[in-house]
Design a protein around this motif. Structure first.
Motif, PDB file in Angstrom:
ATOM      1  N   PHE A   1      11.103 -19.459 -46.188  1.00 52.28           N
ATOM      2  CA  PHE A   1      12.728 -19.583 -45.245  1.00 52.28           C
ATOM      3  C   PHE A   1      13.249 -19.863 -43.616  1.00 52.28           C
ATOM      4  N   SER A   2      11.914 -19.425 -42.774  1.00 50.58           N
ATOM      5  CA  SER A   2      12.501 -18.897 -41.787  1.00 50.58           C
ATOM      6  C   SER A   2      12.371 -20.601 -40.374  1.00 50.58           C
ATOM      7  N   PRO A   3      12.003 -21.083 -41.477  1.00 46.16           N
ATOM      8  CA  PRO A   3      12.248 -23.076 -40.964  1.00 46.16           C
ATOM      9  C   PRO A   3      13.073 -23.578 -40.965  1.00 46.16           C
ATOM     10  N   SER A   4      14.365 -22.872 -42.250  1.00 47.27           N
ATOM     11  CA  SER A   4      15.463 -23.298 -42.077  1.00 47.27           C
ATOM     12  C   SER A   4      16.316 -22.076 -41.966  1.00 47.27           C
ATOM     13  N   PHE A   5      15.905 -21.077 -41.695  1.00 46.44           N
ATOM     14  CA  PHE A   5      16.974 -19.818 -41.856  1.00 46.44           C
ATOM     15  C   PHE A   5      17.072 -18.674 -40.480  1.00 46.44           C
ATOM     16  N   ARG A   6      17.570 -18.212 -40.032  1.00 44.64           N
ATOM     17  CA  ARG A   6      17.162 -16.852 -39.538  1.00 44.64           C
ATOM     18  C   ARG A   6      17.649 -16.033 -40.641  1.00 44.64           C
TER      19      ARG A   6
END
Length: 325
Positions: free
Chosen positions: A109-114
């Motif tokens: 999920f790090s490409p889209s979220f912190r």
């Protein structure tokens, strides 16, 4: 068994986090478990994890931008894993674990979220806080930590004890939680359905109690170093202190009617610790919840079935929070 209301995923590949516990009567057996586990993981697990099998590539590719950070609150240090930028997505580990338990979710999920996965007080590299002595105290500590991390609102998830904390946090601070993700956690009382405290499992039954496929766990566990083992041992002691004599129960102060945000419940059908009946009851008790059930998975779906877990969460967020995804 009536499965009409479940989203069920069958014939999946599964593996399990081996949270290290001991019993007061058998500490020497605990040490044997630690080092035999680490030997098999360190000598054989990496070769199998970092292979070219496309089915597992998404779940096992190790990135270099996951950073363990530290800060202080009330004179006590706390630690968290973080990667990515954007809307905050926070994951809370289970009893005895660390934020590293959600390594696969941080990657995905790090490409889209912190994405943030804290070590809760007394676990990992976060220090014990003397007046935080029960699980129901932890949500209020997290609220202050979130202020330090500049988190005013987030998507909040948690497994087992971390899910209990997430439920309580959402009930006490609903304005701070836009969506909730609960994985195999106690949220209601079901007197006729026993819960197993993993601290009570004897060493020779530990793997069968928690791990559906030990070999698959050894291939994919994020816990791979002696430092990990030391942190898990410390976490076991903290977990026992938090539980005290009350055992694994819901937060007595939480009001489920306050949890009106969209909620995803993920459960392993083979969970012996907190059986699926608790997931079904929690789905009925929450105003806006949906239950996803994974066949062939036990108590820790985020590690046993990381791809299914990640995709289920992504699908849920795309439908319910498209503005932040």
């Amino acid at each position: 068994m009536d499965r009409r209301n479940e989203r069920s995923f069958a014939h999946i590949f599964h593996f399990h986090r081996f949270t290290l516990f001991t019993t007061p009567k058998c500490p020497h057996l605990y040490n044997i478990h630690i080092f035999s586990f680490l030997q098999s993981s360190l000598l054989f697990g990496r070769r199998q994890v970092y292979n070219n099998d496309s089915l597992y590539k998404e779940a096992t590719t190790i990135t270099t931008d996951i950073i363990r950070q530290t800060s202080r609150w009330r004179g006590k240090g706390f630690s968290w894993f973080e990667s990515g930028q954007g809307y905050p997505l926070v994951f809370l580990h289970g009893g005895g674990g660390t934020g590293k338990a959600f390594w696969h979710q941080i990657q995905y999920f790090s490409p889209s979220f912190r994405v943030i996965a804290p070590d809760m007080p007394g676990f990992g590299q976060s220090e014990w806080i003397d007046d935080v002595t029960s699980v129901e105290h932890i949500p209020h500590v997290l609220q202050r930590w979130f202020e330090i991390l500049n988190i005013s609102q987030c998507i909040l998830g948690g497994n087992s004890m971390g899910g209990r904390v997430a439920l309580s946090f959402a009930a006490h601070y609903p304005h701070m939680v836009s969506a909730l993700i609960i994985l195999d956690s106690v949220g209601v009382n079901l007197p006729g359905v026993p819960i197993i405290n993993p601290l009570t499992l004897p060493p020779d039954q530990f793997m069968s109690g928690l791990v559906h496929d030990p070999q698959r766990y050894r291939e994919f566990t994020p816990y791979r170093t002696l430092d990990d083992a030391k942190e898990l041992n410390r976490g076991r002691q903290s977990f026992a202190k938090y539980l005290g004599s009350q055992g694994i129960v819901p937060d007595p102060d939480q009001n489920l009617n306050q949890i009106t945000m969209p909620t995803l419940l993920i459960w392993g059908r083979e969970d012996r610790i907190i059986p699926l009946e608790y997931g079904k009851a929690l789905e009925k008790a929450l105003p806006d919840a949906e239950l996803v059930v994974f066949d062939g998975v036990g108590h820790l779906p985020h590690i046993e079935a990381p791809q299914l877990t990640n995709r289920s969460i992504a699908h849920f967020l795309e439908r319910r929070l498209p503005q932040v995804f």
